[in-house]
Write a protein that holds these residues in place. Structure first.
Motif, mmCIF file in Angstrom:
data_model
loop_
_atom_site.group_PDB
_atom_site.id
_atom_site.type_symbol
_atom_site.label_atom_id
_atom_site.label_comp_id
_atom_site.label_asym_id
_atom_site.label_seq_id
_atom_site.Cartn_x
_atom_site.Cartn_y
_atom_site.Cartn_z
ATOM 1 N N PRO A 1 0.811 -1.219 0.000
ATOM 2 C CA PRO A 1 0.000 0.000 0.000
ATOM 3 C C PRO A 1 0.849 1.276 0.000
ATOM 4 N N GLN A 2 2.011 1.225 0.637
ATOM 5 C CA GLN A 2 2.871 2.408 0.633
ATOM 6 C C GLN A 2 3.364 2.702 -0.773
ATOM 7 N N LEU A 3 3.710 1.662 -1.521
ATOM 8 C CA LEU A 3 4.180 1.868 -2.874
ATOM 9 C C LEU A 3 3.077 2.404 -3.769
ATOM 10 N N GLU A 4 1.860 1.894 -3.596
ATOM 11 C CA GLU A 4 0.740 2.393 -4.384
ATOM 12 C C GLU A 4 0.450 3.843 -4.051
ATOM 13 N N LEU A 5 0.478 4.174 -2.778
ATOM 14 C CA LEU A 5 0.261 5.547 -2.353
ATOM 15 C C LEU A 5 1.347 6.441 -2.917
ATOM 16 N N ASN A 6 2.581 5.979 -2.850
ATOM 17 C CA ASN A 6 3.684 6.762 -3.384
ATOM 18 C C ASN A 6 3.556 6.942 -4.891
ATOM 19 N N ALA A 7 3.072 5.917 -5.593
ATOM 20 C CA ALA A 7 2.886 6.031 -7.038
ATOM 21 C C ALA A 7 1.804 7.063 -7.349
ATOM 22 N N ASP A 8 0.705 7.050 -6.566
ATOM 23 C CA ASP A 8 -0.350 8.045 -6.764
ATOM 24 C C ASP A 8 0.163 9.455 -6.479
ATOM 25 N N LEU A 9 0.896 9.592 -5.388
ATOM 26 C CA LEU A 9 1.459 10.899 -5.055
ATOM 27 C C LEU A 9 2.452 11.352 -6.115
ATOM 28 N N GLN A 10 3.243 10.426 -6.619
ATOM 29 C CA GLN A 10 4.221 10.774 -7.652
ATOM 30 C C GLN A 10 3.513 11.219 -8.928
ATOM 31 N N ALA A 11 2.396 10.578 -9.269
ATOM 32 C CA ALA A 11 1.636 10.989 -10.451
ATOM 33 C C ALA A 11 1.094 12.404 -10.277
ATOM 34 N N GLN A 12 0.611 12.728 -9.068
ATOM 35 C CA GLN A 12 0.131 14.082 -8.804
ATOM 36 C C GLN A 12 1.266 15.092 -8.878
ATOM 37 N N ILE A 13 2.411 14.734 -8.329
ATOM 38 C CA ILE A 13 3.566 15.634 -8.371
ATOM 39 C C ILE A 13 4.002 15.869 -9.815
ATOM 40 N N ASP A 14 4.034 14.799 -10.606
ATOM 41 C CA ASP A 14 4.426 14.940 -12.008
ATOM 42 C C ASP A 14 3.451 15.822 -12.778
ATOM 43 N N SER A 15 2.158 15.679 -12.508
ATOM 44 C CA SER A 15 1.187 16.514 -13.207
ATOM 45 C C SER A 15 1.331 17.973 -12.803
ATOM 46 N N LEU A 16 1.626 18.233 -11.530
ATOM 47 C CA LEU A 16 1.833 19.607 -11.089
ATOM 48 C C LEU A 16 3.099 20.204 -11.691
ATOM 49 N N LYS A 17 4.125 19.393 -11.849
ATOM 50 C CA LYS A 17 5.345 19.873 -12.497
ATOM 51 C C LYS A 17 5.058 20.285 -13.933
ATOM 52 N N GLY A 18 4.214 19.514 -14.612
ATOM 53 C CA GLY A 18 3.839 19.857 -15.988
ATOM 54 C C GLY A 18 3.111 21.182 -16.048
ATOM 55 N N VAL A 19 2.233 21.428 -15.083
ATOM 56 C CA VAL A 19 1.510 22.707 -15.032
ATOM 57 C C VAL A 19 2.479 23.848 -14.790
ATOM 58 N N GLN A 20 3.427 23.656 -13.890
ATOM 59 C CA GLN A 20 4.407 24.699 -13.603
ATOM 60 C C GLN A 20 5.272 24.981 -14.819
ATOM 61 N N GLU A 21 5.650 23.958 -15.585
ATOM 62 C CA GLU A 21 6.463 24.171 -16.779
ATOM 63 C C GLU A 21 5.676 24.956 -17.815
ATOM 64 N N ASP A 22 4.363 24.659 -17.971
ATOM 65 C CA ASP A 22 3.543 25.419 -18.899
ATOM 66 C C ASP A 22 3.467 26.878 -18.485
ATOM 67 N N GLU A 23 3.336 27.125 -17.174
ATOM 68 C CA GLU A 23 3.281 28.500 -16.686
ATOM 69 C C GLU A 23 4.591 29.216 -16.928
ATOM 70 N N LYS A 24 5.710 28.515 -16.795
ATOM 71 C CA LYS A 24 7.012 29.129 -17.035
ATOM 72 C C LYS A 24 7.149 29.540 -18.495
ATOM 73 N N ARG A 25 6.646 28.714 -19.391
ATOM 74 C CA ARG A 25 6.775 29.021 -20.813
ATOM 75 C C ARG A 25 5.999 30.262 -21.205
ATOM 76 N N THR A 26 4.849 30.473 -20.597
ATOM 77 C CA THR A 26 4.026 31.606 -20.985
ATOM 78 C C THR A 26 4.175 32.787 -20.042
ATOM 79 N N ALA A 27 5.080 32.707 -19.071
ATOM 80 C CA ALA A 27 5.227 33.775 -18.095
ATOM 81 C C ALA A 27 5.984 34.972 -18.646
ATOM 82 N N PHE A 28 6.678 34.826 -19.755
ATOM 83 C CA PHE A 28 7.425 35.936 -20.310
ATOM 84 C C PHE A 28 7.118 36.048 -21.790
ATOM 85 N N SER A 29 7.403 37.198 -22.359
ATOM 86 C CA SER A 29 7.230 37.380 -23.789
ATOM 87 C C SER A 29 8.471 38.055 -24.348
ATOM 88 N N ILE A 30 8.735 37.785 -25.610
ATOM 89 C CA ILE A 30 9.949 38.257 -26.247
ATOM 90 C C ILE A 30 9.583 39.016 -27.520
#
Length: 115
Positions: free
Chosen positions: A21-50
């Protein structure tokens, strides 16, 4: 006595504590962390303009442009011209459609009004 405590510690840790159960919980948490990282990367890309006319060598490299494409852009800048649209940017630099699609959200085109 010390060996007995150490053996007991390893026995409890290895056999009695639930690992699955700890591994499953960790896998679920890791999936959430990975999805949040993707959102942060998208925000970084559009946070500036050139401004595409003023792209430096370094910024062009970060955007994925080749040195030849960056040099073409610098020649336009040396002539005192400004780039007004994504299509003109692509025509001047010769970048591919796919690269233009990726970097166009960060490009800011300033329209010069002729009087």
């Amino acid at each position: 006595m010390l060996l007995l405590f150490q053996a007991g510690y390893y026995f409890l840790d290895y056999y009695l504590l639930p690992i699955g159960p700890q591994l499953e919980l960790n896998a679920d948490l890791q999936a959430q962390i990975d999805s949040l990282k993707g959102v942060q990367e998208d925000e970084k890309r559009t946070a500036f303009s050139i401004d595409p006319t003023n792209i430096s060598d370094y910024r062009g490299y970060l955007l994925g442009m080749s040195p030849k494409e960056i040099d073409r852009l610098h020649r336009v800048r040396e002539k005192g011209k400004r780039i007004q649209s994504p299509a003109e940017f692509q025509k001047v630099t010769g970048i591919s459609d796919s690269l233009l699609q990726v970097i166009s959200p960060v490009l800011r085109f300033s329209v010069v009004k002729k009087s």
